[in-house]
Write an enzyme that holds these catalytic residues in place. Structure first.
Site, short mmCIF file in Angstrom:
data_model
loop_
_atom_site.label_atom_id
_atom_site.label_comp_id
_atom_site.label_asym_id
_atom_site.label_seq_id
_atom_site.Cartn_x
_atom_site.Cartn_y
_atom_site.Cartn_z
N GLU A 44 -13.84 15.13 -0.06
CA GLU A 44 -12.63 14.57 0.54
C GLU A 44 -12.25 15.33 1.80
O GLU A 44 -12.29 16.57 1.84
CB GLU A 44 -11.48 14.65 -0.47
CG GLU A 44 -10.15 14.12 0.05
CD GLU A 44 -9.00 14.35 -0.92
OE1 GLU A 44 -8.06 13.55 -0.88
OE2 GLU A 44 -9.05 15.32 -1.70
N LYS A 121 -7.10 5.78 -0.55
CA LYS A 121 -6.60 6.55 -1.68
C LYS A 121 -5.25 6.00 -2.13
O LYS A 121 -4.32 5.86 -1.33
CB LYS A 121 -6.49 8.02 -1.29
CG LYS A 121 -6.18 8.97 -2.43
CD LYS A 121 -6.20 10.41 -1.93
CE LYS A 121 -5.90 11.41 -3.03
NZ LYS A 121 -5.92 12.81 -2.52
N CYS A 154 -10.01 12.65 -5.51
CA CYS A 154 -9.27 13.86 -5.88
C CYS A 154 -8.14 13.58 -6.87
O CYS A 154 -8.37 13.42 -8.05
CB CYS A 154 -8.77 14.55 -4.62
SG CYS A 154 -8.39 16.31 -4.88
#
Length: 294
Positions: A44, A121, A154
């Site tokens: 990321e 995300k 994440c």
């Protein structure tokens, strides 16, 4: 047996005076990836080192990270070419990108023909608010390469519903580009990644950005891993392959997709089926019903 080879590129972020310097580091890691790997993953926001290519960057704050959007086209061109030249699927970590008047943390999957799909995300970590980051609202499973794959960037690994939706929709491998600034953060994501494997009986690939590049860039802590359910078909600890902590390196492992389906039927713990089979128990309770209406 449907065997799949996966390589995770644990990227040690460095101060990058130019895009060519960043490209060189990417290329050096890709040179360590076996040609037989079906999937290659980067972490990321591993492009953050490009912030130091701007004059006066030593005086920047976290809010200035959005400037790396200026390298978006270079980034896409680099990974599109690598995927096409190597004929591999590359999950090219994620990059901070401007869309209209908003910035998103966008993860890309580059196909062997050089084209790509993207995932914004959906759950940003609280600290990402300092980077003016907005949240996406779509989850998708992709038939790219030999497996059905999905992304959980994440903090998304810490939200159980993300991986549950992916697995119900057919995901066999969930790829997790990650950037955790502390050892605490690393273990939160790592433990959650292992839990998602057990809950959903899928493979999970956790690939972090690491290093101590110095202000204004955040430190990264972690070690990449390819994870499986914890059952007799795999290692007792559910670790297929694992990198060294905080080292710029590639770790490669092989997984058997068919074993997931056998395990869902005959494993010691059949959690994938059982979670759905007893949903009538959960919905009896008002907190569960209220939670799912929000």
């Amino acid at each position: 047996m449907r065997k799949v080879t996966i390589s995770a590129c644990q990227f040690r972020v460095e101060r990058a005076p130019s895009f060519d310097a960043f490209k060189q580091q990417v290329t050096e890691l890709m040179d360590q990836v076996p040609p037989q790997s079906d999937y290659v993953i980067f972490p990321e926001l591993f492009t953050v080192g490009l912030l130091t290519s701007f004059e006066g960057s030593d005086a920047y704050s976290a809010a200035d990270l959005v400037k790396i959007d200026q390298y978006t086209e270079d980034y896409k061109h680099l990974f599109g070419r690598l995927a096409k030249d190597r004929q591999q699927v590359i999950i090219a970590g994620s990059h901070l990108e401007r869309r209209g008047d908003k910035y998103y943390n966008i993860a890309y999957i580059f196909k062997p023909d050089g084209t790509y799909v993207e995932h914004k995300k959906t759950h940003i970590f609280p600290a990402e608010a300092n980077w003016q980051t907005s949240e996406g609202d779509e989850l998708q499973v992709y038939d790219i390469g030999p497996a059905k794959i999905a992304l959980a960037v994440c903090y998304e690994a810490e939200i159980p519903e993300i991986s549950r939706i992916h697995s119900i929709n057919g995901a066999e491998i969930i790829f997790c580009p990650s950037y955790t600034f502390t050892e605490y953060g690393f273990w939160r994501v790592r433990h959650c990644a292992q839990a998602r494997c057990i809950e959903n009986q899928v493979y999970f690939v956790h690939c972090p950005t690491v290093g101590e590049p110095g202000s204004p860039l955040p430190n990264g802590f972690g070690r990449a891993s390819i994870l499986s359910p914890c059952d007799t078909a795999w290692s007792p600890d559910g670790v297929v392959a694992e990198a060294e902590t905080n080292v710029n390196m590639v770790v490669t492992g092989v997984v058997d997709l068919d074993e997931l389906y056998v395990n869902r039927k005959t494993g010691a713990a059949t959690t994938f089926v059982d979670r759905t089979r007893r949903e009538n128990v959960y919905t009896r309770y008002e907190p569960y019903k209220s939670y799912n209406r929000k």
